[in-house]
Design a protein around this motif. Sequence first.
Motif, PDB file in Angstrom:
ATOM      1  N   LEU A   2     -12.780  -8.134  -4.931  1.00  0.00           N
ATOM      2  CA  LEU A   2     -13.167  -7.326  -3.760  1.00  0.00           C
ATOM      3  C   LEU A   2     -13.435  -5.868  -4.147  1.00  0.00           C
ATOM      4  O   LEU A   2     -14.190  -5.182  -3.481  1.00  0.00           O
ATOM      5  CB  LEU A   2     -12.077  -7.398  -2.678  1.00  0.00           C
ATOM      6  CG  LEU A   2     -11.870  -8.787  -2.064  1.00  0.00           C
ATOM      7  CD1 LEU A   2     -10.622  -8.808  -1.186  1.00  0.00           C
ATOM      8  CD2 LEU A   2     -13.083  -9.201  -1.244  1.00  0.00           C
ATOM      9  N   PHE A   3     -12.828  -5.409  -5.237  1.00  0.00           N
ATOM     10  CA  PHE A   3     -13.009  -4.010  -5.666  1.00  0.00           C
ATOM     11  C   PHE A   3     -14.141  -3.867  -6.690  1.00  0.00           C
ATOM     12  O   PHE A   3     -14.428  -2.747  -7.127  1.00  0.00           O
ATOM     13  CB  PHE A   3     -11.700  -3.455  -6.258  1.00  0.00           C
ATOM     14  CG  PHE A   3     -11.123  -4.307  -7.350  1.00  0.00           C
ATOM     15  CD1 PHE A   3     -11.623  -4.267  -8.644  1.00  0.00           C
ATOM     16  CD2 PHE A   3     -10.078  -5.180  -7.072  1.00  0.00           C
ATOM     17  CE1 PHE A   3     -11.109  -5.073  -9.649  1.00  0.00           C
ATOM     18  CE2 PHE A   3      -9.554  -6.000  -8.062  1.00  0.00           C
ATOM     19  CZ  PHE A   3     -10.072  -5.943  -9.358  1.00  0.00           C
ATOM     20  N   SER A   4     -14.754  -4.977  -7.094  1.00  0.00           N
ATOM     21  CA  SER A   4     -15.812  -4.886  -8.116  1.00  0.00           C
ATOM     22  C   SER A   4     -16.958  -4.023  -7.596  1.00  0.00           C
ATOM     23  O   SER A   4     -17.337  -4.122  -6.414  1.00  0.00           O
ATOM     24  CB  SER A   4     -16.342  -6.286  -8.458  1.00  0.00           C
ATOM     25  OG  SER A   4     -15.320  -7.051  -9.041  1.00  0.00           O
ATOM     26  N   SER A  26       0.843  -1.209   0.000  1.00  0.00           N
ATOM     27  CA  SER A  26       0.000   0.000   0.000  1.00  0.00           C
ATOM     28  C   SER A  26       0.876   1.257   0.000  1.00  0.00           C
ATOM     29  O   SER A  26       0.613   2.213  -0.743  1.00  0.00           O
ATOM     30  CB  SER A  26      -0.902   0.027   1.237  1.00  0.00           C
ATOM     31  OG  SER A  26      -1.727  -1.097   1.252  1.00  0.00           O
ATOM     32  N   GLU A  28     -12.903   1.182  -9.003  1.00  0.00           N
ATOM     33  CA  GLU A  28     -12.764   0.101  -9.992  1.00  0.00           C
ATOM     34  C   GLU A  28     -12.222   0.612 -11.334  1.00  0.00           C
ATOM     35  O   GLU A  28     -11.505  -0.097 -12.045  1.00  0.00           O
ATOM     36  CB  GLU A  28     -14.128  -0.580 -10.195  1.00  0.00           C
ATOM     37  CG  GLU A  28     -14.009  -1.862 -10.985  1.00  0.00           C
ATOM     38  CD  GLU A  28     -15.350  -2.568 -11.176  1.00  0.00           C
ATOM     39  OE1 GLU A  28     -16.394  -2.002 -10.791  1.00  0.00           O
ATOM     40  OE2 GLU A  28     -15.347  -3.674 -11.719  1.00  0.00           O
ATOM     41  N   GLY A  30      -8.376 -10.134  -5.470  1.00  0.00           N
ATOM     42  CA  GLY A  30      -8.209  -8.703  -5.726  1.00  0.00           C
ATOM     43  C   GLY A  30      -7.870  -7.913  -4.467  1.00  0.00           C
ATOM     44  O   GLY A  30      -7.954  -6.689  -4.458  1.00  0.00           O
ATOM     45  N   LYS A  31      -7.436  -8.607  -3.403  1.00  0.00           N
ATOM     46  CA  LYS A  31      -7.125  -7.878  -2.156  1.00  0.00           C
ATOM     47  C   LYS A  31      -5.996  -6.865  -2.376  1.00  0.00           C
ATOM     48  O   LYS A  31      -6.135  -5.686  -2.075  1.00  0.00           O
ATOM     49  CB  LYS A  31      -6.748  -8.847  -1.039  1.00  0.00           C
ATOM     50  CG  LYS A  31      -6.456  -8.109   0.257  1.00  0.00           C
ATOM     51  CD  LYS A  31      -5.824  -8.968   1.334  1.00  0.00           C
ATOM     52  CE  LYS A  31      -5.406  -8.082   2.505  1.00  0.00           C
ATOM     53  NZ  LYS A  31      -4.602  -8.772   3.497  1.00  0.00           N
ATOM     54  N   THR A  69     -16.941  -0.888  -6.929  1.00  0.00           N
ATOM     55  CA  THR A  69     -16.569   0.176  -5.977  1.00  0.00           C
ATOM     56  C   THR A  69     -16.171   1.411  -6.803  1.00  0.00           C
ATOM     57  O   THR A  69     -15.954   1.327  -8.015  1.00  0.00           O
ATOM     58  CB  THR A  69     -15.373  -0.227  -5.082  1.00  0.00           C
ATOM     59  OG1 THR A  69     -14.220  -0.332  -5.920  1.00  0.00           O
ATOM     60  CG2 THR A  69     -15.618  -1.535  -4.356  1.00  0.00           C
ATOM     61  N   THR A 111      -4.255 -11.803  -9.617  1.00  0.00           N
ATOM     62  CA  THR A 111      -5.270 -10.969  -8.959  1.00  0.00           C
ATOM     63  C   THR A 111      -5.931 -11.717  -7.803  1.00  0.00           C
ATOM     64  O   THR A 111      -6.155 -11.132  -6.732  1.00  0.00           O
ATOM     65  CB  THR A 111      -6.384 -10.560  -9.972  1.00  0.00           C
ATOM     66  OG1 THR A 111      -5.800 -10.268 -11.228  1.00  0.00           O
ATOM     67  CG2 THR A 111      -7.191  -9.390  -9.473  1.00  0.00           C
ATOM     68  N   THR A 146      -4.815  -5.781  -5.208  1.00  0.00           N
ATOM     69  CA  THR A 146      -5.188  -4.826  -6.270  1.00  0.00           C
ATOM     70  C   THR A 146      -6.018  -3.690  -5.659  1.00  0.00           C
ATOM     71  O   THR A 146      -5.808  -2.504  -5.969  1.00  0.00           O
ATOM     72  CB  THR A 146      -6.040  -5.533  -7.353  1.00  0.00           C
ATOM     73  OG1 THR A 146      -5.711  -6.911  -7.398  1.00  0.00           O
ATOM     74  CG2 THR A 146      -5.855  -4.894  -8.700  1.00  0.00           C
ATOM     75  N   TYR A 147      -6.946  -4.062  -4.805  1.00  0.00           N
ATOM     76  CA  TYR A 147      -7.835  -3.085  -4.155  1.00  0.00           C
ATOM     77  C   TYR A 147      -7.010  -2.117  -3.296  1.00  0.00           C
ATOM     78  O   TYR A 147      -7.186  -0.890  -3.347  1.00  0.00           O
ATOM     79  CB  TYR A 147      -8.845  -3.856  -3.306  1.00  0.00           C
ATOM     80  CG  TYR A 147     -10.077  -3.096  -2.866  1.00  0.00           C
ATOM     81  CD1 TYR A 147     -10.360  -1.803  -3.302  1.00  0.00           C
ATOM     82  CD2 TYR A 147     -10.997  -3.707  -2.000  1.00  0.00           C
ATOM     83  CE1 TYR A 147     -11.519  -1.140  -2.885  1.00  0.00           C
ATOM     84  CE2 TYR A 147     -12.147  -3.046  -1.590  1.00  0.00           C
ATOM     85  CZ  TYR A 147     -12.405  -1.773  -2.023  1.00  0.00           C
ATOM     86  OH  TYR A 147     -13.536  -1.118  -1.615  1.00  0.00           O
ATOM     87  N   LEU A 176      -6.740   1.862  -3.651  1.00  0.00           N
ATOM     88  CA  LEU A 176      -7.167   2.738  -2.543  1.00  0.00           C
ATOM     89  C   LEU A 176      -6.078   3.722  -2.136  1.00  0.00           C
ATOM     90  O   LEU A 176      -6.372   4.828  -1.681  1.00  0.00           O
ATOM     91  CB  LEU A 176      -7.531   1.893  -1.313  1.00  0.00           C
ATOM     92  CG  LEU A 176      -8.849   1.142  -1.359  1.00  0.00           C
ATOM     93  CD1 LEU A 176      -8.944   0.158  -0.182  1.00  0.00           C
ATOM     94  CD2 LEU A 176     -10.020   2.122  -1.301  1.00  0.00           C
TER      95      LEU A 176
END
Length: 249
Positions: free
Chosen positions: A147-149, A77, A154, A94-95, A151, A91, A97-98, A102
Amino acid sequence: MNIVLLYIINRKKIKNLIFKSKIPKIDVSKLNNIFEHKKISQNLVGPKNDVIVKNFCISSDNNIVGMTSDYEAWIISCLSRISKNIFEFGTCSGKTTYLMALNSSDDTKITSITLNPNKLDHVIKENNDNKISYRNIKNESLYEKFLFSNTSIENKINVIFQNSLDFDEKQLINKVDLIFIDGGHTYSVVKNDTEKSLNMIAPKGIILWHDYVPGKKSSRDVVKYLEEIAIKKKIFHIKNTSICYYQNS
Ligand SMILES: C[S@@+](CC[C@H](N)C(=O)[O-])C[C@H]1O[C@@H](n2cnc3c(N)ncnc32)[C@H](O)[C@@H]1O
């Protein structure tokens, strides 16, 4: 006879004791100045503003596969905050990736390549690929939504459903600031993903590899390959993580 038995029972521990890594283990604060500590008092150091990030946790009851530890997620991060063009191999849910989306700026582009769970028949095991890592490729290729779908971030993310062995990196030569290699952990895939990353990495860009764990069976090929290239590349193992780190000159 007893010695043989003792060896069989303790062979993992013995191998670890004998194993001499070519990759130096180092605290993250020595690798990149964003991680340098702020002195708070005589006996307390803490984080600078550069490394205060957005985060979330998911309980293990949710059985999401292939996740990084909280400390590893924090490192990824923080590095995302200073990266405009990010590429991820693997992916999964997607943790990561999210978290990258963020914590990076609004104009950052994130590309993540992953296998389509409905098209795993053509994923091949090469002769020198570790069986457990090959099996894990299939076990971790589960998700079509992430997880980011749906949002608000995205739109920063482009997921490519493709085998990375077939991925053509030409469009991205010398362009990517941060690459996270966490796709297939077989020798053939780690080698492919690393070679393509070394082509894509921008000057001063950073490559991170996940799952460098000497002695762990499912990490065997990651360790083997990184030890091989560490002769030529200045790679570091970040202390208290399974992440290896390389910064382009
Ligand atoms: C360990 S998981 C990734 C975990 C994710 N980075 C995270 O921390 O949330 C591995 C992922 O790599 C993908 N993968 C494995 N082999 C691949 C290949 N040859 N090409 C593209 N993706 C691959 C799998 O489909 C799976 O989604």
